[in-house]
Design an enzyme around this catalytic site. Structure first.
Site, mmCIF file in Angstrom:
data_model
loop_
_atom_site.group_PDB
_atom_site.id
_atom_site.type_symbol
_atom_site.label_atom_id
_atom_site.label_comp_id
_atom_site.label_asym_id
_atom_site.label_seq_id
_atom_site.Cartn_x
_atom_site.Cartn_y
_atom_site.Cartn_z
ATOM 1 N N GLY A 25 1.391 -0.910 -0.469
ATOM 2 C CA GLY A 25 -0.550 0.216 0.258
ATOM 3 C C GLY A 25 1.044 1.559 0.044
ATOM 4 N N THR A 26 1.945 0.907 -0.269
ATOM 5 C CA THR A 26 2.849 2.781 -1.183
ATOM 6 C C THR A 26 2.007 4.086 -1.440
ATOM 7 O OG1 THR A 26 3.903 2.336 -2.425
ATOM 8 C CG2 THR A 26 4.787 1.240 -0.045
ATOM 9 N N ASN A 27 1.141 3.375 -2.831
ATOM 10 C CA ASN A 27 0.785 4.562 -3.821
ATOM 11 C C ASN A 27 -0.782 4.564 -2.852
ATOM 12 O OD1 ASN A 27 1.253 4.187 -6.326
ATOM 13 N ND2 ASN A 27 1.646 2.325 -6.104
ATOM 14 N N ASN B 238 -5.660 3.115 -12.490
ATOM 15 C CA ASN B 238 -5.280 1.264 -11.981
ATOM 16 C C ASN B 238 -3.704 2.046 -12.759
ATOM 17 O OD1 ASN B 238 -3.561 -0.677 -11.713
ATOM 18 N ND2 ASN B 238 -3.607 -1.008 -13.334
ATOM 19 N N HIS C 157 0.380 1.139 -13.788
ATOM 20 C CA HIS C 157 1.390 -0.444 -13.908
ATOM 21 C C HIS C 157 2.662 0.434 -13.716
ATOM 22 C CE1 HIS C 157 1.557 -3.839 -16.030
ATOM 23 N NE2 HIS C 157 3.273 -3.127 -16.829
HETATM 24 C C1 GAR Z 1 3.216 -1.677 -7.735
HETATM 25 O O1 GAR Z 1 4.908 -1.382 -7.559
HETATM 26 C C2 GAR Z 1 2.059 -1.456 -8.609
HETATM 27 O O2 GAR Z 1 2.082 -0.181 -9.488
HETATM 28 C C3 GAR Z 1 2.223 -2.326 -9.282
HETATM 29 O O3 GAR Z 1 2.288 -2.936 -7.325
HETATM 30 C C4 GAR Z 1 2.938 -2.645 -6.462
HETATM 31 C C5 GAR Z 1 1.946 -2.049 -5.841
HETATM 32 O O4 GAR Z 1 2.444 -1.857 -4.782
HETATM 33 N N1 GAR Z 1 1.093 -3.024 -9.754
HETATM 34 C C6 GAR Z 1 1.146 -3.645 -10.315
HETATM 35 O O5 GAR Z 1 1.728 -4.610 -10.852
HETATM 36 C C7 GAR Z 1 -0.036 -3.975 -10.953
HETATM 37 N N2 GAR Z 1 -0.587 -4.612 -13.028
HETATM 38 P P1 GAR Z 1 1.818 -0.643 -3.146
HETATM 39 O O6 GAR Z 1 0.759 -1.792 -2.368
HETATM 40 O O7 GAR Z 1 3.503 -0.295 -2.345
HETATM 41 O O8 GAR Z 1 1.627 0.280 -3.923
#
Ligand code: GAR
Length: 207
Positions: free
Chosen positions: A12-14, A108, A110
């Site tokens: 969940g850093t995003n 989303n 990516h």
């Molecule tokens: C992120 O790097 C995101 O871009 C990727 O998963 C990670 C989640 O990190 N998403 C995908 O690959 C979708 N196809 P987070 O949980 O720390 O936000």
């Protein structure tokens, strides 16, 4: 007030980057009304708790079919009247029925420059491994609307990041997050909140 629902699977850093920009007022007039994970122990749920954001787990194995799971997820967001659904590292493939219930209202992120290194099977570290294997010199991140394909919806924002010879998938993932994802995801949501995104012929125009 823009009401956002967020779908997560992991760290969940995003989600955190988006919360930070709502809290400091950069993203105006916006509230995250629900964070839903498909994994009970996703750290993203801990993050939502800290900000008193309602968090819950809705997972496919709790339902007798994918159709029922998808229906439950859809009804959850409809009941909250969300204006936008944000996928923040959500690793479940959404059904066509779910996607068509929220046209151009699902975003989303990516971790590559679409249309490179995207589509079925490209997620998380696999994307960065593929970039390194190909010897690409540039990668980055893309925020896009979700349509019925995988990573095929209208592109909202992209940001490029250098690939270094010494990169491992983990090191590259961190650089892409820090230099691209955590910047462009809040920016895209800000544009949405300000009603500045128009879609014409499957292309995003920023007003
Ligand atoms: C992120 O790097 C995101 O871009 C990727 O998963 C990670 C989640 O990190 N998403 C995908 O690959 C979708 N196809 P987070 O949980 O720390 O936000």
């Amino acid at each position: 007030m823009l009401k956002i629902g967020v779908l997560v699977s992991g760290g969940g850093t995003n989600l955190q980057a988006i919360i930070d920009k709502i809290v400091d007022g950069t993203i105006p007039n916006t509230k995250i009304v629900s964070v839903v994970s498909n994994k009970e122990n996703a750290y993203a749920l801990e993050r939502s708790k800290k900000y008193n954001i309602d968090g819950k787990c809705i997972k496919p194995s709790d339902y007798s079919s994918r159709v029922e799971f998808s229906e439950a997820l859809k009804n959850h967001f409809i009941s909250l009247n969300v204006d936008l659904i944000v996928l923040a590292g959500y690793l479940v493939v959404l059904s066509k029925e779910f996607v068509s219930a929220f046209p151009n209202k699902i975003m989303n992120i990516h971790p590559s420059l679409i249309p490179s290194f995207c589509g079925d099977g490209y997620y998380g570290l696999k994307v960065h491994q593929a970039v390194i294997n190909r010897g690409a010199k540039l990668t980055g991140a893309t925020v896009h609307f979700v349509d019925e394909g995988t990573d095929t919806g209208p592109i909202i924002l992209q940001k490029a990041v250098d690939v270094k010879d010494s990169d491992t998938p983990e090191i590259l993932q961190q650089r892409v997050m820090k230099e691209a994802e955590w910047i462009i995801y809040p920016e895209a949501i800000k544009l949405f909140a300000e009603n500045r995104i128009e879609i014409n012929d499957n292309k995003v125009i920023i007003k």
